[in-house]
Design an enzyme around this catalytic site. Structure first.
Site, PDB file in Angstrom:
ATOM      1  N   CYS B  12       0.854  -1.178   0.000  1.00 37.15           N
ATOM      2  CA  CYS B  12       0.000   0.000   0.000  1.00 37.15           C
ATOM      3  C   CYS B  12       0.897   1.238   0.000  1.00 37.15           C
ATOM      4  CB  CYS B  12      -0.894  -0.008   1.241  1.00 37.15           C
ATOM      5  SG  CYS B  12       0.094  -0.004   2.751  1.00 37.15           S
ATOM      6  N   CYS B  94       3.036   5.801   8.572  1.00 37.24           N
ATOM      7  CA  CYS B  94       2.083   6.101   7.498  1.00 37.24           C
ATOM      8  C   CYS B  94       1.227   7.304   7.914  1.00 37.24           C
ATOM      9  CB  CYS B  94       1.183   4.906   7.229  1.00 37.24           C
ATOM     10  SG  CYS B  94      -0.147   5.300   6.072  1.00 37.24           S
ATOM     11  N   GLU B 124       0.398  -1.271  15.357  1.00 37.56           N
ATOM     12  CA  GLU B 124      -0.226   0.034  15.103  1.00 37.56           C
ATOM     13  C   GLU B 124      -1.181   0.382  16.247  1.00 37.56           C
ATOM     14  OE1 GLU B 124      -2.712   0.461  11.528  1.00 37.56           O
ATOM     15  OE2 GLU B 124      -3.884   1.868  12.722  1.00 37.56           O
ATOM     16  N   SER B 216      -0.556 -14.946   6.006  1.00 37.48           N
ATOM     17  CA  SER B 216      -0.935 -13.531   5.989  1.00 37.48           C
ATOM     18  C   SER B 216      -2.463 -13.429   5.940  1.00 37.48           C
ATOM     19  CB  SER B 216      -0.323 -12.846   4.766  1.00 37.48           C
ATOM     20  OG  SER B 216      -1.160 -11.807   4.314  1.00 37.48           O
ATOM     21  N   ASN B 218      -4.471 -10.861   5.429  1.00 33.66           N
ATOM     22  CA  ASN B 218      -5.090 -10.101   4.336  1.00 33.66           C
ATOM     23  C   ASN B 218      -4.983 -10.829   3.000  1.00 33.66           C
ATOM     24  OD1 ASN B 218      -3.079  -8.510   2.436  1.00 33.66           O
ATOM     25  ND2 ASN B 218      -2.155  -8.486   4.473  1.00 33.66           N
TER      26      ASN B 218
HETATM   27  S1  F3S Z   1       0.362   1.603   5.930  1.00 34.92           S
HETATM   28 FE1  F3S Z   1      -0.996   1.081   4.309  1.00 34.92          FE
HETATM   29  S2  F3S Z   1      -2.846   0.021   4.799  1.00 34.92           S
HETATM   30 FE2  F3S Z   1      -3.265   2.182   4.894  1.00 34.92          FE
HETATM   31  S3  F3S Z   1      -2.817   3.018   6.845  1.00 34.92           S
HETATM   32 FE3  F3S Z   1      -1.040   3.262   5.670  1.00 34.92          FE
HETATM   33  S4  F3S Z   1      -1.726   3.056   3.592  1.00 34.92           S
END
Ligand code: F3S
Ligand code: F3S
Lengths: 278, 278
Positions: B12, B94, B124, B216, B218
């Protein structure tokens, strides 16, 4: 005949308080409520006899006269106009309604888009609307929630008499409309208490009498709930009681809608107590 | 063989950004990420070759050394300790995670009881927890929401990768816990985008290949969703491709979990393109 009154019935705290404030503030001069104090003509005419009339606008009140704000509350414009006209204001807005108005006002002041969950034409909802800068959305169904646009910051309040279960369903749809939602659940417990008390009582008796206007939504709802538990009759006054209802009945329960005055409840109670079925 | 990549797949935005920041800030001195940058051993060892190691605590980093905060983020204590130790901090948290941390922090500062909807042990979620004064509740099911006590003022945030549908269900239970709830929906769209793109693609092809660790969560979810639409194989690398899969297949779709590096995806893609079924 054994007759039991529901633990909570008839006027709620806010309406009792408003009527008390109206009565104690009527003397010495004439006083008027802005709009009928409750939806019960007998009560309104009793108050009129005591010197508390009803007007539909502040214009009808003489300078320096007294205006009574009923439990539903009003918007800020009315307070301003009353001040300008030097009227004596007796504020009988129910504290729960006041809380909803102030919640909507502060959400609006904080820059949130306000959504009021309630009935568009209900005077309380109109008053909350006026406290939220007139730009609020009023919705009362999940479908109406779905129709709203995406909203940056969303503030939610409720009509005090709104159904808790319906509120929950509508809010869960609103979660799809904004990533930043502040929900102030301004629902008052009176309606719930009354319904729970009515159901509890209905389970213990052979017959329930539900007293209140045939066109009163909250009374009709009480009658519906009770009829799921036991034999139930919805009446407006004691004159509607019928002899055949009492056959084989040993225990009677009584509840009443939110706009049913005490004396009507008492009349039904007395008549049932002394009923001799022949 | 026609091979189509899903519109969104693999790393991502936040993970790509973190890896880029790690790489471009490694030189000249040694640099270390606090915890593995992603759950992919190949990627971690590639970065190690480029001078970006992994440590489990700041103690392992020499004074004036460089620490890279990975996309999951960390609590305020780490920033303070790094400052005290005069470490060079490369903050690859992120931005979506940062937003969740700051949302939780400001709800906490405003005196609200914070509830984080997410997995208790996810790094997180731990970081968001540390930004909300350590007093937050972490819940991940409707049952856990039901177990909470009544709360005066409630603030809600979410793990960025939490399911939107589950979030909605849990929040609707929280509505029963407080009359004053501020919900900041900090869910990032990456997971949803990936899933939607995978389903869209699965509907157009004869076979889907889903690349990512067998453990994993996901990736497994992507494979589940695709298998409802078409023949689906979940593989970790190109070496697992088997000749018999390609019988009667004209169009292949590829998607990959969030911790699958590009080069593994490319390998699978190339091998499929040039597959000669005999
Ligand atoms: S690490 Fe990736 S899954 Fe969303 S919260 Fe940030 S873009
Ligand atoms: S008027 Fe009555 S129904 Fe509740 S909001 Fe006030 S107590």
């Amino acid at each position: 005949m054994e007759v039991i009154l529901a633990e909570y019935l008839g006027f709620c705290y806010g309406v009792k308080r408003a009527i008390h404030l109206a009565r104690t503030n009527a003397a010495p001069g004439p006083a008027n409520t802005l709009g009928p104090i409750i939806h019960n003509p007998q009560m309104v005419s009793r108050l009129a006899d005591e010197g508390v009339g009803t007007v539909n606008s502040l214009d009808e009140i003489p300078d320096n006269g007294t205006v009574i704000i009923r439990s539903h509350g009003v918007g800020p414009q009315i307070y301003e106009e009353a001040k300008r006209r030097n009227l004596n204001v007796v504020d009988a807005t129910c504290p729960h309604v006041k809380k909803a108005q102030m919640a909507a006002h502060s959400l609006f002041e904080d820059g949130l888009q306000v959504v009021i969950i309630g009935e568009k034409c209900h005077p309380e909802v109109r008053s909350i609307m006026e406290w939220s800068g007139e730009g609020a959305y009023v919705i009362e169904s999940e479908a109406e929630a779905d129709e709203l646009p995406k909203i940056g910051k969303l503030g939610v309040v409720a009509q005090t008499t709104f159904s808790g279960a319906k509120f929950q369903k509508i809010v869960s749809r609103l979660l799809l409309k904004s990533d930043d939602i502040h929900i102030i659940r301004t629902i008052c417990t009176a309606t719930d208490q009354r319904q729970k008390a009515a159901i509890d009582l209905a389970r213990q008796v052979d017959m329930m009498l539900v007293i209140g206007g045939k066109n009163s939504a909250n009374t009709t709802r009480l009658a519906q709930l009770c009829s799921k538990e036991t034999i139930t009759h919805h009446i407006e006054t004691a004159t509607e009681l019928r002899d055949e209802w009492f056959t084989n009945i040993k225990k009677i329960g009584i509840t009443a809608g939110a706009s049913t005055p005490d004396w009507i409840i008492k009349e039904v109670y007395q008549k049932c107590r002394t009923w001799h079925h022949c």
